[in-house]
Design a protein around this motif. Structure first.
Motif, PDB file in Angstrom:
ATOM      1  N   GLY A 110       0.798  -1.216   0.000  1.00 35.87           N
ATOM      2  CA  GLY A 110       0.000   0.000   0.000  1.00 35.87           C
ATOM      3  C   GLY A 110       0.831   1.265   0.000  1.00 35.87           C
ATOM      4  O   GLY A 110       0.542   2.206  -0.727  1.00 35.87           O
ATOM      5  N   LEU A 111       1.870   1.306   0.792  1.00 33.95           N
ATOM      6  CA  LEU A 111       2.712   2.490   0.827  1.00 33.95           C
ATOM      7  C   LEU A 111       3.554   2.598  -0.435  1.00 33.95           C
ATOM      8  O   LEU A 111       3.756   3.687  -0.958  1.00 33.95           O
ATOM      9  CB  LEU A 111       3.602   2.467   2.071  1.00 33.95           C
ATOM     10  N   CYS A 112       4.028   1.479  -0.927  1.00 33.72           N
ATOM     11  CA  CYS A 112       4.879   1.498  -2.115  1.00 33.72           C
ATOM     12  C   CYS A 112       4.097   1.936  -3.354  1.00 33.72           C
ATOM     13  O   CYS A 112       4.657   2.550  -4.254  1.00 33.72           O
ATOM     14  CB  CYS A 112       5.491   0.128  -2.349  1.00 33.72           C
ATOM     15  N   GLN A 113       2.830   1.644  -3.399  1.00 37.96           N
ATOM     16  CA  GLN A 113       2.023   2.042  -4.544  1.00 37.96           C
ATOM     17  C   GLN A 113       1.926   3.551  -4.654  1.00 37.96           C
ATOM     18  O   GLN A 113       1.729   4.091  -5.730  1.00 37.96           O
ATOM     19  CB  GLN A 113       0.618   1.466  -4.432  1.00 37.96           C
ATOM     20  N   TRP A 137      13.652   2.159   1.633  1.00 37.97           N
ATOM     21  CA  TRP A 137      14.902   1.831   0.965  1.00 37.97           C
ATOM     22  C   TRP A 137      15.961   1.353   1.952  1.00 37.97           C
ATOM     23  O   TRP A 137      16.139   1.928   3.011  1.00 37.97           O
ATOM     24  CB  TRP A 137      15.446   3.044   0.214  1.00 37.97           C
ATOM     25  N   THR A 138      16.675   0.296   1.584  1.00 37.06           N
ATOM     26  CA  THR A 138      17.830  -0.187   2.333  1.00 37.06           C
ATOM     27  C   THR A 138      18.975  -0.369   1.344  1.00 37.06           C
ATOM     28  O   THR A 138      18.762  -0.665   0.168  1.00 37.06           O
ATOM     29  CB  THR A 138      17.555  -1.526   3.037  1.00 37.06           C
ATOM     30  N   VAL A 139      20.188  -0.210   1.821  1.00 35.71           N
ATOM     31  CA  VAL A 139      21.374  -0.320   0.974  1.00 35.71           C
ATOM     32  C   VAL A 139      21.701  -1.791   0.777  1.00 35.71           C
ATOM     33  O   VAL A 139      21.764  -2.563   1.723  1.00 35.71           O
ATOM     34  CB  VAL A 139      22.570   0.411   1.619  1.00 35.71           C
ATOM     35  N   VAL A 140      21.927  -2.155  -0.488  1.00 38.73           N
ATOM     36  CA  VAL A 140      22.435  -3.489  -0.797  1.00 38.73           C
ATOM     37  C   VAL A 140      23.941  -3.416  -0.620  1.00 38.73           C
ATOM     38  O   VAL A 140      24.595  -2.509  -1.139  1.00 38.73           O
ATOM     39  CB  VAL A 140      22.052  -3.896  -2.241  1.00 38.73           C
ATOM     40  N   LYS A 141      24.521  -4.324   0.112  1.00 39.02           N
ATOM     41  CA  LYS A 141      25.912  -4.220   0.552  1.00 39.02           C
ATOM     42  C   LYS A 141      26.949  -4.324  -0.564  1.00 39.02           C
ATOM     43  O   LYS A 141      28.119  -4.072  -0.358  1.00 39.02           O
ATOM     44  CB  LYS A 141      26.205  -5.295   1.602  1.00 39.02           C
ATOM     45  N   LEU A 191      31.512   5.382  -8.425  1.00 34.16           N
ATOM     46  CA  LEU A 191      30.954   4.341  -7.585  1.00 34.16           C
ATOM     47  C   LEU A 191      29.442   4.530  -7.520  1.00 34.16           C
ATOM     48  O   LEU A 191      28.945   5.653  -7.444  1.00 34.16           O
ATOM     49  CB  LEU A 191      31.534   4.409  -6.180  1.00 34.16           C
ATOM     50  N   VAL A 192      28.717   3.434  -7.556  1.00 35.53           N
ATOM     51  CA  VAL A 192      27.265   3.505  -7.477  1.00 35.53           C
ATOM     52  C   VAL A 192      26.792   2.711  -6.264  1.00 35.53           C
ATOM     53  O   VAL A 192      27.404   1.725  -5.863  1.00 35.53           O
ATOM     54  CB  VAL A 192      26.588   2.971  -8.757  1.00 35.53           C
ATOM     55  N   THR A 193      25.705   3.167  -5.669  1.00 28.11           N
ATOM     56  CA  THR A 193      25.091   2.497  -4.535  1.00 28.11           C
ATOM     57  C   THR A 193      23.737   1.981  -4.967  1.00 28.11           C
ATOM     58  O   THR A 193      22.941   2.714  -5.537  1.00 28.11           O
ATOM     59  CB  THR A 193      24.905   3.473  -3.358  1.00 28.11           C
ATOM     60  N   ARG A 194      23.477   0.689  -4.701  1.00 28.16           N
ATOM     61  CA  ARG A 194      22.192   0.107  -5.047  1.00 28.16           C
ATOM     62  C   ARG A 194      21.311   0.079  -3.803  1.00 28.16           C
ATOM     63  O   ARG A 194      21.756  -0.294  -2.721  1.00 28.16           O
ATOM     64  CB  ARG A 194      22.368  -1.312  -5.566  1.00 28.16           C
ATOM     65  N   TYR A 195      20.065   0.497  -3.971  1.00 24.28           N
ATOM     66  CA  TYR A 195      19.062   0.472  -2.907  1.00 24.28           C
ATOM     67  C   TYR A 195      17.955  -0.490  -3.304  1.00 24.28           C
ATOM     68  O   TYR A 195      17.622  -0.604  -4.480  1.00 24.28           O
ATOM     69  CB  TYR A 195      18.454   1.857  -2.697  1.00 24.28           C
ATOM     70  N   GLN A 196      17.384  -1.176  -2.311  1.00 25.72           N
ATOM     71  CA  GLN A 196      16.277  -2.086  -2.560  1.00 25.72           C
ATOM     72  C   GLN A 196      15.192  -1.854  -1.516  1.00 25.72           C
ATOM     73  O   GLN A 196      15.494  -1.692  -0.326  1.00 25.72           O
ATOM     74  CB  GLN A 196      16.747  -3.538  -2.508  1.00 25.72           C
ATOM     75  N   LYS A 216      11.611  -3.413  -5.195  1.00 25.86           N
ATOM     76  CA  LYS A 216      12.039  -2.526  -6.281  1.00 25.86           C
ATOM     77  C   LYS A 216      13.446  -2.019  -5.986  1.00 25.86           C
ATOM     78  O   LYS A 216      13.805  -1.798  -4.834  1.00 25.86           O
ATOM     79  CB  LYS A 216      11.075  -1.363  -6.394  1.00 25.86           C
ATOM     80  N   GLN A 217      14.262  -1.843  -7.048  1.00 23.71           N
ATOM     81  CA  GLN A 217      15.642  -1.396  -6.870  1.00 23.71           C
ATOM     82  C   GLN A 217      15.856  -0.060  -7.557  1.00 23.71           C
ATOM     83  O   GLN A 217      15.229   0.235  -8.560  1.00 23.71           O
ATOM     84  CB  GLN A 217      16.606  -2.428  -7.440  1.00 23.71           C
ATOM     85  N   LYS A 218      16.772   0.737  -6.967  1.00 17.67           N
ATOM     86  CA  LYS A 218      17.204   1.975  -7.607  1.00 17.67           C
ATOM     87  C   LYS A 218      18.704   2.103  -7.420  1.00 17.67           C
ATOM     88  O   LYS A 218      19.286   1.523  -6.499  1.00 17.67           O
ATOM     89  CB  LYS A 218      16.468   3.186  -7.043  1.00 17.67           C
TER      90      LYS A 218
END
Length: 59
Positions: free
Chosen positions: A18-21, A27-31, A42-47, A53-55
């Protein structure tokens, strides 16, 4: 005389994300730290914890 059936209210249906819609992701950092060769940065991936969903954010 017939059997008496107890009345039950229907359960409220809520969407799983519901919130994501509505754009409120958690968002949390993928290590994994990656280097983007096209940008040279350098790029940081968030999921999102809720929907997956990823950004990607370049630094």
């Amino acid at each position: 005389m017939g059997d008496v059936v107890p009345f039950q209210r229907p359960a409220k249906k809520r969407p799983k994300q519901g919130l994501c819609q509505h754009g409120y992701h958690k968002w949390t950092v993928v290590k994994d730290t990656e280097f983007d060769s096209k940008q040279g940065k350098l790029v940081t991936r968030y999921q999102c914890q809720r929907c997956g969903k990823q950004k990607v954010e370049a630094r």
